[in-house]
Design an enzyme around this catalytic site. Sequence first.
Site, mmCIF file in Angstrom:
data_model
loop_
_atom_site.group_PDB
_atom_site.id
_atom_site.type_symbol
_atom_site.label_atom_id
_atom_site.label_comp_id
_atom_site.label_asym_id
_atom_site.label_seq_id
_atom_site.Cartn_x
_atom_site.Cartn_y
_atom_site.Cartn_z
ATOM 1 N N HIS A 129 0.797 -1.235 0.000
ATOM 2 C CA HIS A 129 0.000 0.000 0.000
ATOM 3 C C HIS A 129 0.834 1.293 0.000
ATOM 4 O O HIS A 129 0.518 2.250 0.708
ATOM 5 C CB HIS A 129 -0.956 -0.002 1.196
ATOM 6 N N HIS A 203 -9.851 1.924 0.226
ATOM 7 C CA HIS A 203 -9.756 0.813 1.176
ATOM 8 C C HIS A 203 -10.870 0.854 2.224
ATOM 9 O O HIS A 203 -10.657 0.508 3.388
ATOM 10 C CB HIS A 203 -8.383 0.843 1.839
ATOM 11 N N GLU A 341 -11.476 -3.936 -2.863
ATOM 12 C CA GLU A 341 -10.498 -2.947 -3.346
ATOM 13 C C GLU A 341 -10.314 -3.158 -4.846
ATOM 14 O O GLU A 341 -9.631 -4.086 -5.259
ATOM 15 C CB GLU A 341 -9.164 -3.125 -2.620
HETATM 16 C C1 GLA Z 1 -5.164 -5.300 2.086
HETATM 17 C C2 GLA Z 1 -4.295 -6.488 2.207
HETATM 18 C C3 GLA Z 1 -4.532 -7.163 3.507
HETATM 19 C C4 GLA Z 1 -4.333 -6.208 4.657
HETATM 20 C C5 GLA Z 1 -5.195 -5.007 4.461
HETATM 21 C C6 GLA Z 1 -4.924 -3.974 5.507
HETATM 22 O O1 GLA Z 1 -6.472 -5.651 1.909
HETATM 23 O O2 GLA Z 1 -4.450 -7.386 1.143
HETATM 24 O O3 GLA Z 1 -3.661 -8.252 3.644
HETATM 25 O O4 GLA Z 1 -2.992 -5.810 4.719
HETATM 26 O O5 GLA Z 1 -4.977 -4.438 3.196
HETATM 27 O O6 GLA Z 1 -4.992 -4.483 6.789
#
Ligand code: GLA
Length: 376
Positions: A129, A203, A341
Amino acid sequence: MKTLLISMLVCVVISMVFLYGCSSKNKSCTKTQDFDSIRLYKLRNDAGTEVKITNYGAIVTSIKVADRNGDFADVALGYDHVKGYMNAVDKPYFGAIVGRYGNRIAKGKFTLDGKTYSLAINNGPNHLHGGIIGFDKVVWEATPIKGEGFSGLELTYLAKDMEEGYPGNLNIKVTYRLTDDNELKIDYYATADKATPVNLTNHTYFNLAGEGNGTILGHELMINADNYTPVDETLIPTSKIETVKGTPFDFTTAKPIGRDINHNNEQLTFGGGYDHNFVLNKTKPGAMTLAATVYEPTTGRFMEVFTKEPGVQFYCGNFLDGRLIGKAGKPYVHRGGFCLETQHYPDSPNQPSFPSTILRPGQVYQTSTIYKFSTK
Ligand code: GLA
């Protein structure tokens, strides 16, 4: 029309409670940023739906929608205070725009035009991210917008050349629009002065029964994907694209999220549940098509997700464990929220067979996603 105009006196600054305690002197505000310009904006439509967004991380902090009886509840997980987002335990990325590269890049390394770049390792052995101070932790410029049938917020941010290790100055614009059709529409634009990977997403964690109201395991989910990208134990795609048929990953017909989640399946073990990228069925790359639907039977709330993106990461809140207390004072239990997402596939900069995420000078990155709310 009058109600429309009144409701379009949008983006009311309602920030004092939300902002209390955050200033450039606050120790939790670590980057040289203008924290004093953080605001909370409210969008409202004719149906009474209300969405709050802050220019810290371009975060959607709340989405209040009606159930089948007309009772409103906040269906987005989050904090009631900006400090919550800044100090986030276990970094859940609640509601944020994540980038420059949403999702994982293996070992925090990629090679582009013959040059290797190193990024922060912030998720096991991988980069996640956008790094330590990704787009979810910066202050964006915000401008309220309005038009026929919608109110909105335009957010811009300039990510500098080599910020978080990524090449090129990246000019980003994200607009949120709340329409009178109960759609939350997100449009993303970006341009760069050097070739760079870009993969932006939102997100938001949803619980259509209301944030803090138990798990999401009874929500009925359909994902318009015949295939998904299996991962290794660190959640990096193996490069294979595999059918969901005959596996717990088959959401082509709606089923409760919890139905198959405890199956003895290596992929579910790796993810601690669902935490996977689904390859969306598309007639044409880049077409705006239905990605997923979610129905919450007790309240009748129904959400449809449309996107131009080729994939969607379905994450079912496996890392929530009851320690975080939500806006209504209730704990966010294990699997107390889910994310859809919309995105390009994880680790695309290292996976030549995946659709490219490289933006080059002269090109415009543009993508859109809609979360549409109704009841059944
Ligand atoms: C994304 C990732 C997850 C986790 C979330 C945040 O969805 O794929 O593994 O890291 O972000 O907690």
